[in-house]
Design a protein around this motif. Structure first.
Motif, PDB file in Angstrom:
ATOM      1  N   GLU A 183       0.844  -1.193   0.000  1.00 41.58           N
ATOM      2  CA  GLU A 183       0.000   0.000   0.000  1.00 41.58           C
ATOM      3  C   GLU A 183       0.877   1.240   0.000  1.00 41.58           C
ATOM      4  N   LYS A 184       0.410   2.259  -0.656  1.00 45.18           N
ATOM      5  CA  LYS A 184       1.137   3.516  -0.681  1.00 45.18           C
ATOM      6  C   LYS A 184       0.865   4.239   0.629  1.00 45.18           C
ATOM      7  N   ARG A 185       1.925   4.637   1.303  1.00 43.33           N
ATOM      8  CA  ARG A 185       1.772   5.302   2.584  1.00 43.33           C
ATOM      9  C   ARG A 185       1.332   6.741   2.375  1.00 43.33           C
ATOM     10  N   LYS A 186       0.353   7.147   3.140  1.00 44.03           N
ATOM     11  CA  LYS A 186      -0.149   8.507   3.027  1.00 44.03           C
ATOM     12  C   LYS A 186       0.381   9.325   4.204  1.00 44.03           C
ATOM     13  N   TYR A 187       1.092  10.385   3.869  1.00 49.28           N
ATOM     14  CA  TYR A 187       1.659  11.244   4.901  1.00 49.28           C
ATOM     15  C   TYR A 187       0.734  12.417   5.173  1.00 49.28           C
ATOM     16  N   ARG A 188       0.748  12.854   6.427  1.00 48.35           N
ATOM     17  CA  ARG A 188      -0.038  14.031   6.770  1.00 48.35           C
ATOM     18  C   ARG A 188       0.684  15.276   6.278  1.00 48.35           C
ATOM     19  N   GLN A 189      -0.077  16.268   5.955  1.00 41.98           N
ATOM     20  CA  GLN A 189       0.476  17.545   5.509  1.00 41.98           C
ATOM     21  C   GLN A 189       0.221  18.579   6.601  1.00 41.98           C
ATOM     22  N   PHE A 190       1.258  19.314   6.973  1.00 42.21           N
ATOM     23  CA  PHE A 190       1.127  20.364   7.971  1.00 42.21           C
ATOM     24  C   PHE A 190       1.321  21.710   7.293  1.00 42.21           C
ATOM     25  N   THR A 191       0.503  22.676   7.662  1.00 41.08           N
ATOM     26  CA  THR A 191       0.660  24.025   7.124  1.00 41.08           C
ATOM     27  C   THR A 191       1.819  24.701   7.857  1.00 41.08           C
ATOM     28  N   PRO A 192       2.362  25.760   7.283  1.00 38.20           N
ATOM     29  CA  PRO A 192       3.420  26.492   7.986  1.00 38.20           C
ATOM     30  C   PRO A 192       2.959  26.997   9.355  1.00 38.20           C
ATOM     31  N   GLU A 193       1.703  27.379   9.461  1.00 40.46           N
ATOM     32  CA  GLU A 193       1.178  27.854  10.742  1.00 40.46           C
ATOM     33  C   GLU A 193       1.169  26.728  11.780  1.00 40.46           C
ATOM     34  N   GLN A 194       0.782  25.521  11.346  1.00 43.39           N
ATOM     35  CA  GLN A 194       0.770  24.382  12.261  1.00 43.39           C
ATOM     36  C   GLN A 194       2.187  24.040  12.712  1.00 43.39           C
ATOM     37  N   LYS A 195       3.120  24.064  11.791  1.00 37.98           N
ATOM     38  CA  LYS A 195       4.518  23.771  12.128  1.00 37.98           C
ATOM     39  C   LYS A 195       5.043  24.783  13.143  1.00 37.98           C
ATOM     40  N   THR A 196       4.735  26.054  12.904  1.00 40.07           N
ATOM     41  CA  THR A 196       5.170  27.100  13.834  1.00 40.07           C
ATOM     42  C   THR A 196       4.568  26.888  15.205  1.00 40.07           C
ATOM     43  N   GLU A 197       3.292  26.531  15.250  1.00 40.63           N
ATOM     44  CA  GLU A 197       2.608  26.283  16.519  1.00 40.63           C
ATOM     45  C   GLU A 197       3.284  25.142  17.289  1.00 40.63           C
ATOM     46  N   VAL A 198       3.630  24.075  16.589  1.00 39.93           N
ATOM     47  CA  VAL A 198       4.275  22.923  17.229  1.00 39.93           C
ATOM     48  C   VAL A 198       5.631  23.332  17.784  1.00 39.93           C
TER      49      VAL A 198
END
Length: 103
Positions: free
Chosen positions: A3-18
């Motif tokens: 199966e092809k693995r599906k990766y989550r996508q994070f927005t720049p705002e989400q990355k900054t928040e983390v």
């Protein structure tokens, strides 16, 4: 079949928040990573990119980045070409005036 693995996508705002959540210091980085379900390696990668971007943004305006140097050189080249074009245009106008007077 794999199966092809599906990766989550994070927005720049989400990355900054983390990253900011980890930098605040009220929780450990490990806890922040568990909460957002990301690896610590990914967190540190985002943190490094954020800090590098911050350094570039806060660098003095006198800092000469390769892009800045290239832009300055290209502007000089454009100015030289414009002067050359102006000279040639002037020479053509003079030649045209002389040829009209000669006939």
């Amino acid at each position: 079949m794999s199966e092809k693995r599906k990766y989550r996508q994070f927005t720049p705002e989400q990355k900054t928040e983390v990253v900011l959540a980890g930098l605040r210091g009220d929780r450990s980085v490990r806890d922040v990573c568990r909460e957002y379900e990301i690896s610590e390696t990914l967190y540190y990668s985002w943190r490094d990119k954020l800090l590098e971007g911050g350094k570039a943004a806060l660098a003095s305006s006198n800092a000469r980045t390769p892009e800045h140097v290239e832009v300055v050189e290209l502007k000089k080249k454009v100015a030289a070409l414009e002067r050359s074009l102006g000279r040639k245009t002037y020479e053509l106008e003079i030649a045209g005036a002389l040829s009209r007077d000669w006939t």
